[in-house]
Design an enzyme around this catalytic site. Sequence first.
Site, mmCIF file in Angstrom:
data_model
loop_
_atom_site.group_PDB
_atom_site.id
_atom_site.type_symbol
_atom_site.label_atom_id
_atom_site.label_comp_id
_atom_site.label_asym_id
_atom_site.label_seq_id
_atom_site.Cartn_x
_atom_site.Cartn_y
_atom_site.Cartn_z
ATOM 1 N N GLU A 1 48.321 12.095 179.333
ATOM 2 C CA GLU A 1 47.783 13.318 179.690
ATOM 3 C C GLU A 1 47.668 13.788 181.285
ATOM 4 O O GLU A 1 47.700 12.924 182.020
ATOM 5 C CB GLU A 1 45.907 12.985 179.345
ATOM 6 C CG GLU A 1 45.302 14.238 179.503
ATOM 7 C CD GLU A 1 43.579 13.769 179.345
ATOM 8 O OE1 GLU A 1 43.010 14.607 179.003
ATOM 9 O OE2 GLU A 1 43.505 12.532 179.557
ATOM 10 N N LYS B 1 43.199 20.701 173.907
ATOM 11 C CA LYS B 1 42.378 19.664 173.643
ATOM 12 C C LYS B 1 41.089 20.003 173.206
ATOM 13 O O LYS B 1 40.255 20.786 173.586
ATOM 14 C CB LYS B 1 41.942 18.975 175.021
ATOM 15 C CG LYS B 1 41.183 17.633 175.159
ATOM 16 C CD LYS B 1 41.187 16.944 176.421
ATOM 17 C CE LYS B 1 40.489 15.705 176.685
ATOM 18 N NZ LYS B 1 40.178 15.040 177.876
ATOM 19 N N CYS C 1 43.526 12.491 174.354
ATOM 20 C CA CYS C 1 42.585 11.818 174.933
ATOM 21 C C CYS C 1 41.186 11.396 174.298
ATOM 22 O O CYS C 1 41.091 11.121 173.388
ATOM 23 C CB CYS C 1 42.094 12.125 176.262
ATOM 24 S SG CYS C 1 41.549 10.877 177.380
#
Length: 359
Positions: free
Chosen positions: A115, A190, A227
């Site tokens: 990330e 994300k 993540c």
Amino acid sequence: MYNLDSIIKKRLNNDQIKQFNKIYYGREDHCDLKLLQSTKNESEKNNFEVAAYSFSAAKEEVRKPNILRLGLIQHSIVLPTDSAVCEQRKAIFDKIEKIIAVAATENVRIICLQEAWTMPFFLCTKEKERWAEFAESATNGPSTLFLSKLARKYEMVIISPILENDETGVWWNTAVIIDETGNYMGKHRKNHLPSVGSFSETSYYAPGNTGHPVFETKYGKIAVNICYGRHQALNWLMFALNGAQIVFNPSATIAEFGETFWGIEARNAAIANNYFTCSINRVGIEEFYVQNEKKSRLYYGSSYVTAPDGSRTPSLSKDRDGLLIVETDLNLCRQVRDKWNFNMTARIDMYAKALERFK
């Protein structure tokens, strides 16, 4: 360098190790792959760990084996966080180029970076404008242009998680997919942004608006669960429903949060959804100075891969740059799905109806 495997090897004999592996990793043997001598030389020269393992599938009469090598890169930043942005980025580029070159010699066809790999993960500073130059275009920013050349050179699909600055000036936490010809293939933003205690990503960038895309690359159907999204079971599920064979989870996770269940969530997702999961976490200490106060973030690496049957590789170390190479047979996805029948018994319709009440 230290990890669980190195500790176990010092404490148990061979028979005990096999029993431990069977319980903890899902198989008695890690199925290590033999590395080229050039790989060992380059890893030693450039100070990064390389580990390589394989997962096999049962032989079928009609389908041929669908062998694919994956690569995961975990790394630390190179320069102090108060160095010039261009210098920091170039130093990381130089490091990553060497690691990708080694992956290519080992026939890795899809590789994923961690990330926000191009920069220090500055979100703990609660500052934004100071770091704005790290934000870039997903289609023609510095990292995409840099990796496109490597993707084309090595005929490799590269997943590049970056801080995206779109055409309207909005920031996103984005994974860019570059195909094996070096062309921009698409992106995923994300979905889930953490807000834990005093740490919040919502003041930096917007929650993703790209849904749950699956990219049908030359080598396999891939998705990216960035993540914090690994904490959401439905996030993993949607990638499965959209046909993913491999889901990458590029992360920047500190030792104070989530290390106790780092090895569980992606593994559970692989079992529940019958695909491979690839967990990548950055490594090293990052230090920032905010109004003369030092803020430190320690990342614990420990990147690993899980197969659809729940067996997994050992992790890379907690404290070194590393390249994890995993040889997969994608036929295992359907074989496990047909054996366990989770999809047939899932009752998605029932859940979908019930979830309508909570919209």
